[in-house]
Design a protein around this motif. Structure first.
Motif, PDB file in Angstrom:
ATOM      1  N   LEU A   1     -78.100  13.040  30.871  1.00 36.63           N
ATOM      2  CA  LEU A   1     -79.002  12.404  31.825  1.00 36.63           C
ATOM      3  C   LEU A   1     -78.936  10.880  31.732  1.00 36.63           C
ATOM      4  CD1 LEU A   1     -82.017  14.828  31.354  1.00 36.63           C
ATOM      5  CD2 LEU A   1     -80.314  14.842  33.183  1.00 36.63           C
ATOM      6  N   SER A   2     -78.087  10.369  30.876  1.00 35.72           N
ATOM      7  CA  SER A   2     -77.902   8.929  30.723  1.00 35.72           C
ATOM      8  C   SER A   2     -77.097   8.392  31.904  1.00 35.72           C
ATOM      9  CB  SER A   2     -77.148   8.634  29.415  1.00 35.72           C
ATOM     10  OG  SER A   2     -76.784   7.273  29.362  1.00 35.72           O
ATOM     11  N   LYS A   3     -77.507   7.263  32.466  1.00 33.14           N
ATOM     12  CA  LYS A   3     -76.786   6.727  33.627  1.00 33.14           C
ATOM     13  C   LYS A   3     -75.382   6.254  33.272  1.00 33.14           C
ATOM     14  CE  LYS A   3     -78.898   2.175  33.237  1.00 33.14           C
ATOM     15  NZ  LYS A   3     -79.734   1.191  33.883  1.00 33.14           N
ATOM     16  N   ASN A   4     -75.121   6.019  31.982  1.00 33.37           N
ATOM     17  CA  ASN A   4     -73.797   5.556  31.544  1.00 33.37           C
ATOM     18  C   ASN A   4     -72.959   6.657  30.912  1.00 33.37           C
ATOM     19  OD1 ASN A   4     -74.277   2.840  32.292  1.00 33.37           O
ATOM     20  ND2 ASN A   4     -75.555   2.628  30.487  1.00 33.37           N
ATOM     21  N   GLY A   5     -73.463   7.878  30.858  1.00 35.70           N
ATOM     22  CA  GLY A   5     -72.759   8.954  30.174  1.00 35.70           C
ATOM     23  C   GLY A   5     -73.003   8.862  28.674  1.00 35.70           C
ATOM     24  N   ILE A   6     -72.496   9.835  27.939  1.00 35.58           N
ATOM     25  CA  ILE A   6     -72.666   9.867  26.489  1.00 35.58           C
ATOM     26  C   ILE A   6     -71.368  10.344  25.831  1.00 35.58           C
ATOM     27  CG2 ILE A   6     -75.159  10.317  26.600  1.00 35.58           C
ATOM     28  CD1 ILE A   6     -74.532  13.252  25.953  1.00 35.58           C
ATOM     29  N   PHE A   7     -71.261  10.112  24.538  1.00 36.84           N
ATOM     30  CA  PHE A   7     -70.159  10.667  23.766  1.00 36.84           C
ATOM     31  C   PHE A   7     -70.711  11.786  22.893  1.00 36.84           C
ATOM     32  CE2 PHE A   7     -68.158   6.739  24.961  1.00 36.84           C
ATOM     33  CZ  PHE A   7     -66.824   7.096  25.088  1.00 36.84           C
ATOM     34  N   MET A   8     -70.020  12.912  22.920  1.00 36.29           N
ATOM     35  CA  MET A   8     -70.384  14.044  22.073  1.00 36.29           C
ATOM     36  C   MET A   8     -69.129  14.467  21.320  1.00 36.29           C
ATOM     37  SD  MET A   8     -72.014  17.720  23.071  1.00 36.29           S
ATOM     38  CE  MET A   8     -70.489  18.489  23.547  1.00 36.29           C
ATOM     39  N   ASN A   9     -69.172  14.371  19.996  1.00 34.46           N
ATOM     40  CA  ASN A   9     -68.000  14.685  19.170  1.00 34.46           C
ATOM     41  C   ASN A   9     -66.764  13.927  19.646  1.00 34.46           C
ATOM     42  OD1 ASN A   9     -69.560  16.429  17.645  1.00 34.46           O
ATOM     43  ND2 ASN A   9     -69.066  18.171  18.927  1.00 34.46           N
ATOM     44  N   ASN A  10     -66.938  12.638  19.923  1.00 30.79           N
ATOM     45  CA  ASN A  10     -65.871  11.733  20.376  1.00 30.79           C
ATOM     46  C   ASN A  10     -65.323  12.053  21.760  1.00 30.79           C
ATOM     47  OD1 ASN A  10     -65.951  10.138  18.019  1.00 30.79           O
ATOM     48  ND2 ASN A  10     -64.690  11.643  16.950  1.00 30.79           N
ATOM     49  N   ASN A  11     -65.995  12.913  22.520  1.00 28.62           N
ATOM     50  CA  ASN A  11     -65.592  13.235  23.891  1.00 28.62           C
ATOM     51  C   ASN A  11     -66.630  12.677  24.852  1.00 28.62           C
ATOM     52  OD1 ASN A  11     -63.268  14.847  23.208  1.00 28.62           O
ATOM     53  ND2 ASN A  11     -64.717  16.395  22.514  1.00 28.62           N
ATOM     54  N   PHE A  12     -66.168  12.012  25.913  1.00 24.91           N
ATOM     55  CA  PHE A  12     -67.077  11.426  26.890  1.00 24.91           C
ATOM     56  C   PHE A  12     -67.628  12.500  27.816  1.00 24.91           C
ATOM     57  CE2 PHE A  12     -68.016   9.255  30.924  1.00 24.91           C
ATOM     58  CZ  PHE A  12     -68.973   8.361  30.463  1.00 24.91           C
ATOM     59  N   VAL A  13     -68.937  12.481  28.036  1.00 26.08           N
ATOM     60  CA  VAL A  13     -69.619  13.401  28.954  1.00 26.08           C
ATOM     61  C   VAL A  13     -70.233  12.555  30.064  1.00 26.08           C
ATOM     62  CG1 VAL A  13     -71.423  15.146  29.196  1.00 26.08           C
ATOM     63  CG2 VAL A  13     -70.127  14.990  27.053  1.00 26.08           C
ATOM     64  N   LYS A  14     -69.845  12.822  31.313  1.00 28.13           N
ATOM     65  CA  LYS A  14     -70.342  12.055  32.453  1.00 28.13           C
ATOM     66  C   LYS A  14     -71.805  12.373  32.753  1.00 28.13           C
ATOM     67  CE  LYS A  14     -65.942  11.916  34.899  1.00 28.13           C
ATOM     68  NZ  LYS A  14     -65.263  12.275  36.147  1.00 28.13           N
ATOM     69  N   THR A  15     -72.451  11.449  33.442  1.00 34.38           N
ATOM     70  CA  THR A  15     -73.821  11.638  33.897  1.00 34.38           C
ATOM     71  C   THR A  15     -73.930  12.916  34.723  1.00 34.38           C
ATOM     72  OG1 THR A  15     -74.122   9.257  33.966  1.00 34.38           O
ATOM     73  CG2 THR A  15     -75.704  10.571  35.203  1.00 34.38           C
ATOM     74  N   MET A  16     -74.937  13.706  34.427  1.00 31.44           N
ATOM     75  CA  MET A  16     -75.267  14.966  35.089  1.00 31.44           C
ATOM     76  C   MET A  16     -74.303  16.106  34.756  1.00 31.44           C
ATOM     77  SD  MET A  16     -78.102  14.091  36.301  1.00 31.44           S
ATOM     78  CE  MET A  16     -78.589  15.556  37.163  1.00 31.44           C
ATOM     79  N   ALA A  17     -73.310  15.863  33.915  1.00 35.45           N
ATOM     80  CA  ALA A  17     -72.413  16.944  33.503  1.00 35.45           C
ATOM     81  C   ALA A  17     -73.108  17.803  32.450  1.00 35.45           C
ATOM     82  CB  ALA A  17     -71.119  16.372  32.938  1.00 35.45           C
ATOM     83  N   THR A  18     -72.791  19.078  32.448  1.00 31.46           N
ATOM     84  CA  THR A  18     -73.342  20.014  31.477  1.00 31.46           C
ATOM     85  C   THR A  18     -72.208  20.541  30.607  1.00 31.46           C
ATOM     86  OG1 THR A  18     -75.105  20.645  32.986  1.00 31.46           O
ATOM     87  CG2 THR A  18     -74.643  22.158  31.188  1.00 31.46           C
ATOM     88  N   THR A  19     -72.448  20.567  29.308  1.00 31.50           N
ATOM     89  CA  THR A  19     -71.469  21.004  28.327  1.00 31.50           C
ATOM     90  C   THR A  19     -72.059  22.107  27.485  1.00 31.50           C
ATOM     91  OG1 THR A  19     -70.608  18.749  28.207  1.00 31.50           O
ATOM     92  CG2 THR A  19     -70.045  20.208  26.392  1.00 31.50           C
ATOM     93  N   VAL A  20     -71.272  23.139  27.219  1.00 33.79           N
ATOM     94  CA  VAL A  20     -71.719  24.207  26.306  1.00 33.79           C
ATOM     95  C   VAL A  20     -71.543  23.683  24.887  1.00 33.79           C
ATOM     96  CG1 VAL A  20     -71.322  26.564  25.509  1.00 33.79           C
ATOM     97  CG2 VAL A  20     -71.051  25.998  27.932  1.00 33.79           C
ATOM     98  N   LEU A  21     -72.605  23.756  24.097  1.00 30.46           N
ATOM     99  CA  LEU A  21     -72.538  23.279  22.715  1.00 30.46           C
ATOM    100  C   LEU A  21     -71.893  24.319  21.829  1.00 30.46           C
ATOM    101  CD1 LEU A  21     -76.051  21.616  22.392  1.00 30.46           C
ATOM    102  CD2 LEU A  21     -73.859  20.499  22.769  1.00 30.46           C
ATOM    103  N   PRO A  22     -71.070  23.885  20.871  1.00 28.14           N
ATOM    104  CA  PRO A  22     -70.432  24.844  19.965  1.00 28.14           C
ATOM    105  C   PRO A  22     -71.465  25.471  19.044  1.00 28.14           C
ATOM    106  CG  PRO A  22     -69.933  22.597  19.305  1.00 28.14           C
ATOM    107  CD  PRO A  22     -70.682  22.516  20.590  1.00 28.14           C
ATOM    108  N   LYS A  23     -71.222  26.726  18.682  1.00 29.42           N
ATOM    109  CA  LYS A  23     -72.116  27.408  17.743  1.00 29.42           C
ATOM    110  C   LYS A  23     -71.727  27.023  16.331  1.00 29.42           C
ATOM    111  CE  LYS A  23     -73.085  31.141  20.834  1.00 29.42           C
ATOM    112  NZ  LYS A  23     -73.204  32.541  21.070  1.00 29.42           N
ATOM    113  N   GLN A  24     -72.719  26.832  15.496  1.00 28.39           N
ATOM    114  CA  GLN A  24     -72.449  26.412  14.112  1.00 28.39           C
ATOM    115  C   GLN A  24     -73.047  27.402  13.144  1.00 28.39           C
ATOM    116  OE1 GLN A  24     -71.633  22.810  13.003  1.00 28.39           O
ATOM    117  NE2 GLN A  24     -70.808  22.396  15.004  1.00 28.39           N
TER     118      GLN A  24
END
Length: 86
Positions: free
Chosen positions: A63-86
């Motif tokens: 929901l960040s207007k600039n996107g975010i990094f998750m595990n060194n991967n860029f995630v665009k604004t409004m994109a949804t990513t499945v989180l890995p199970k740990q």
């Protein structure tokens, strides 16, 4: 009771997830967040949302207007990513 999950960060500590929808960001007078990541302007007021889907899978919605990094991967604004199970 047992939390659904736990967020861990070297910079922000750990937070237990007790609900199916969790807002993560920077607390402000005008907006409530479930997990407050402090006062840094690098963190949006509403940075991302974690959703529990079907009781087993977690999705992260940026929901960040600039996107975010998750595990060194860029995630665009409004994109949804499945989180890995740990």
């Amino acid at each position: 009771n047992t939390p659904y999950a736990r967020l861990e960060s070297a910079q922000f500590g750990h937070h237990e997830i007790w609900q199916e929808k969790t807002l993560v960001g920077r607390k402000s007078q005008h907006r409530h967040v479930d997990v407050d990541m402090g006062t840094s302007s690098l963190v949006s007021r509403i940075h991302f949302e974690i959703l529990l889907i079907s009781g087993t899978d977690f999705h992260l919605k940026c929901l960040s207007k600039n996107g975010i990094f998750m595990n060194n991967n860029f995630v665009k604004t409004m994109a949804t990513t499945v989180l890995p199970k740990q």
